[in-house]
Design a protein around this motif. Structure first.
Motif, short mmCIF file in Angstrom:
data_model
loop_
_atom_site.label_atom_id
_atom_site.label_comp_id
_atom_site.label_asym_id
_atom_site.label_seq_id
_atom_site.Cartn_x
_atom_site.Cartn_y
_atom_site.Cartn_z
N GLU A 100 26.70 29.68 9.45
CA GLU A 100 25.49 28.57 9.08
C GLU A 100 25.30 28.52 7.78
N GLY A 101 25.97 29.15 6.75
CA GLY A 101 25.73 28.99 5.42
C GLY A 101 24.69 29.83 4.81
N ILE A 152 18.07 28.63 11.23
CA ILE A 152 19.11 27.80 11.62
C ILE A 152 18.85 26.52 12.14
N TRP A 153 17.76 26.17 13.06
CA TRP A 153 17.75 25.06 13.84
C TRP A 153 16.61 24.32 13.14
N ALA A 154 15.76 24.62 12.42
CA ALA A 154 14.60 23.87 11.69
C ALA A 154 14.73 24.06 10.29
N GLY A 155 15.19 25.30 9.49
CA GLY A 155 15.29 25.00 8.15
C GLY A 155 13.82 25.71 7.68
N ILE A 156 13.71 25.60 6.18
CA ILE A 156 12.52 25.90 5.73
C ILE A 156 11.44 25.11 6.01
N ASN A 157 10.11 25.58 5.95
CA ASN A 157 8.89 24.90 6.16
C ASN A 157 8.28 24.05 5.30
N PHE A 165 10.89 14.21 1.09
CA PHE A 165 9.33 13.75 1.72
C PHE A 165 9.68 12.93 3.13
N ILE A 166 10.91 13.26 3.59
CA ILE A 166 11.10 12.54 5.02
C ILE A 166 10.49 13.69 6.07
N THR A 167 9.68 13.15 6.81
CA THR A 167 9.06 13.87 7.72
C THR A 167 10.16 14.87 8.45
N LYS A 168 9.53 16.23 8.26
CA LYS A 168 10.81 17.19 8.73
C LYS A 168 10.55 17.42 10.23
N LYS A 169 11.74 17.66 10.75
CA LYS A 169 11.93 17.79 12.39
C LYS A 169 11.37 19.28 12.67
N THR A 170 10.71 19.32 13.58
CA THR A 170 10.15 20.57 14.25
C THR A 170 10.83 21.05 15.72
N ILE A 171 10.62 22.46 15.74
CA ILE A 171 11.09 22.95 17.24
C ILE A 171 9.94 23.91 17.62
N ASN A 172 9.90 24.05 18.62
CA ASN A 172 8.99 25.19 19.27
C ASN A 172 10.10 26.08 19.76
N MET A 307 23.92 21.61 4.36
CA MET A 307 23.56 21.92 5.53
C MET A 307 22.14 22.05 6.18
N GLU A 308 21.39 22.76 5.15
CA GLU A 308 19.98 23.13 5.36
C GLU A 308 19.23 21.73 5.36
#
Length: 552
Positions: A100-101, A152-157, A165-172, A307-308
């Motif tokens: 995953e890098g 791995i699935w959301a990346g840094i906060n 500055f693109i709205t970041k994807k979030t996961i629960n 990938m990040e």
């Protein structure tokens, strides 16, 4: 890197081993002759004890407590004393985190695998120490999954730290884990359908695995720099080096010992040049050698950084959207998430970056006027006006007080030598015309950066391979093609009327019926539709910023 809580678990496991060694045959007989409990559970006390021993994991405490409370504290990763397929799958994912890098040091992969195998030897055991070990490992694996899923699935906060500055994807993470655990419990289980990742991520991951293999084999070596260009038909010892180097990434080229620059080698070199943003001459020059000699280890880091970024992007685009990739100097049009067409663009210079963000195109402006940004007005136009009092008038520039844009001021009425950066309170607006830097059309979408897409009269700049020439806005090579395309898609294109507008040199706004999303992104490596890997220069140094601060 060994986690502290593994020391806590290790004591338990050592006890297990000692007990098992004392009477291995007898204990195994007991396990097979005693009825197993139907459901094994942990409890809140054991969970709290874990966090007391592992205070650095406290951020996950509420999630873990809620997760187990919602399932009445039933163990998540085993059933009737036996690990479920999801446990093996997740542990294997963590074990292969380098795919995953990330560095293998990100997670205690060896410890997780070792304890998983060790506990597997005591599956279905009802000995208290074995049951307790499964409970402790269950909590530990759930927390490790949460960490893994976020990384791995959301990346840094905070991608803003890296100018994104693109709205970041979030996961629960908790909902994701529950979805995985509810899947069919059979040996063919795969969590791939749960991966919130783009196709580009998957393709880059496959490339990363290939490049790590090349690195383990010692890399692809260097090509000796020549004092002259090596052309098709030439014979040279360097050609043998070139053939060896290109064979690592070519599906048709073999690393033989030939010193002759044949047609197969020319084809492979042209493909390399194309995939690295070079002139596709088929000639081995110094620029091409520089790209060929970039070590595979550096390419691995470059792929990992990109990938990040894919982890940050929203998962799905709309029916129609535009994507401008800054390092590629290209605009791409997508329909139904499929690539439709593209054009060359000019982006911001190194000292005036084009920002990375997204929004929606709302207006097309034909014959646009140019409201000169204050930074350009002060640093570039003001000195020119001081040297030449007719400069603004000659270039069709109107002057306004910044708070009175309805009434222009004649340039001759201003004492220019008294104006400086500190007291500058003017606005310059260039009227429509052939010298206007915005050309015949611009595309507006709301943003705080004052950036938009536009035409340009400086068409000769598009002949350059590297096109970082603007102050931040994006200049289009084929602006009228994009205008016609967007308007036709919404039934708004009326060629005769628009041609008449363009002849008038009058500024006209046209509002789209439906807004069109535009993403301005920064990817220095990607896979094309033929699954060829492309690399570009890190023109703003943003790859290196990621690499320096994240543990790749």
């Amino acid at each position: 890197m060994k986690s502290k809580h593994l020391l806590f678990l290790l004591f338990t496991f050592i006890s297990i081993i000692i007990l098992s060694c004392k009477g291995k045959v007898n204990s195994q007989k007991k396990v097979h002759t005693v009825k197993l409990p139907g459901i094994e559970r942990t409890d809140e006390n054991l969970i709290n004890l874990y966090f007391q021993n592992q205070p650095e994991d406290t951020i996950w405490r509420e999630d873990i407590l809620t997760f187990y409370k919602n399932r009445n504290y039933k163990l998540a990763w085993s059933y009737k004393g036996k690990f479920i397929p999801q446990a093996n799958y997740v542990i294997n994912m963590i074990k292969n985190i380098d795919e995953e890098g990330f560095s293998m040091e990100c997670f205690p992969t060896n410890d997780i695998w070792h304890h998983y195998i060790q506990l597997s030897d005591y599956q279905k055991s009802i000995l208290p120490e074995h049951i307790k070990a499964r409970e402790e490992f269950d909590i530990f694996l759930s927390i490790t999954f949460f960490k893994y899923a976020r990384k791995i699935w959301a990346g840094i906060n905070n991608p803003e730290k890296y100018d994104w500055f693109i709205t970041k994807k979030t996961i629960n993470e908790r909902e994701l884990l529950m979805s995985i655990l509810k899947a069919e419990l059979d040996s063919t289980f795969s969590a791939s359908k749960f991966h919130p990742l783009h196709r580009q991520y998957k393709l880059l991951k496959e490339t990363l695995i290939q490049y790590r293999k090349i690195a383990r084999q010692g890399g692809w070596g260097n090509i000796t720099k020549s004092t002259y260009k090596i052309k098709p038909g030439d014979t040279s010892s360097i050609i043998k080096q070139l053939r060896y180097r290109l064979a690592f990434e070519s599906k048709v080229l073999k690393a033989d010992t030939s010193n002759y620059f044949d047609s197969t080698l020319v084809f492979a070199l042209k493909k390399f040049q194309f995939c690295h943003g070079l002139e596709t001459t088929g000639i081995l020059d110094s620029y091409t050698i520089d790209e060929l000699n970039i070590p595979v280890e550096k390419r691995i880091l470059q792929i990992s950084a990109n990938m990040e970024r894919w982890r940050w992007l929203p998962e799905k685009g709309s029916d129609l959207y535009l994507a401008i990739n800054i390092p590629e100097f290209a605009l791409h049009v997508y329909e139904e998430n499929k690539h439709a067409w593209q054009m060359n663009v000019i982006v911001g210079k190194t000292l005036s970056h084009t920002p990375i963000f997204s929004n929606e195109i709302q207006f097309l402006v034909f014959n646009p006027s140019w409201n000169v940004p204050k930074s350009i007005a002060v640093k570039e136009l003001l000195p020119l006006q001081k040297k030449d009092p007719a400069y603004l008038t000659r270039n069709n520039m109107q002057v306004f007080m910044s708070n009175k844009l309805n009434t222009p001021i004649h340039p001759d009425s201003i004492i220019w030598h008294s104006i400086n950066e500190q007291n500058f309170n003017l606005t310059f607006i260039q009227t429509p015309g052939p010298e206007n830097p915005l050309g015949k059309v611009k595309f507006l979408f709301p943003n705080t950066f004052d950036v938009y897409l536009h035409d340009t009269p400086a068409k000769h700049l598009f002949t350059q391979k590297e096109r970082g020439f603007s102050h931040g806005c994006i200049r289009l090579e084929e602006p009228m093609k994009l205008a016609q395309y967007l308007l036709e898609k919404q039934g708004m294109w009326k060629e005769k009327e628009i041609n008449k507008l363009l002849e008038m040199d009058k500024e006209v706004y046209m509002k789209l019926k439906k807004k069109v999303p535009v993403y301005i992104v920064y990817f220095t490596t990607w896979m094309d539709s033929n699954e060829n890997v492309h690399f570009r220069k890190d023109i703003y140094g943003l790859d290196q910023k990621l690499i320096d601060e994240l543990n790749f």
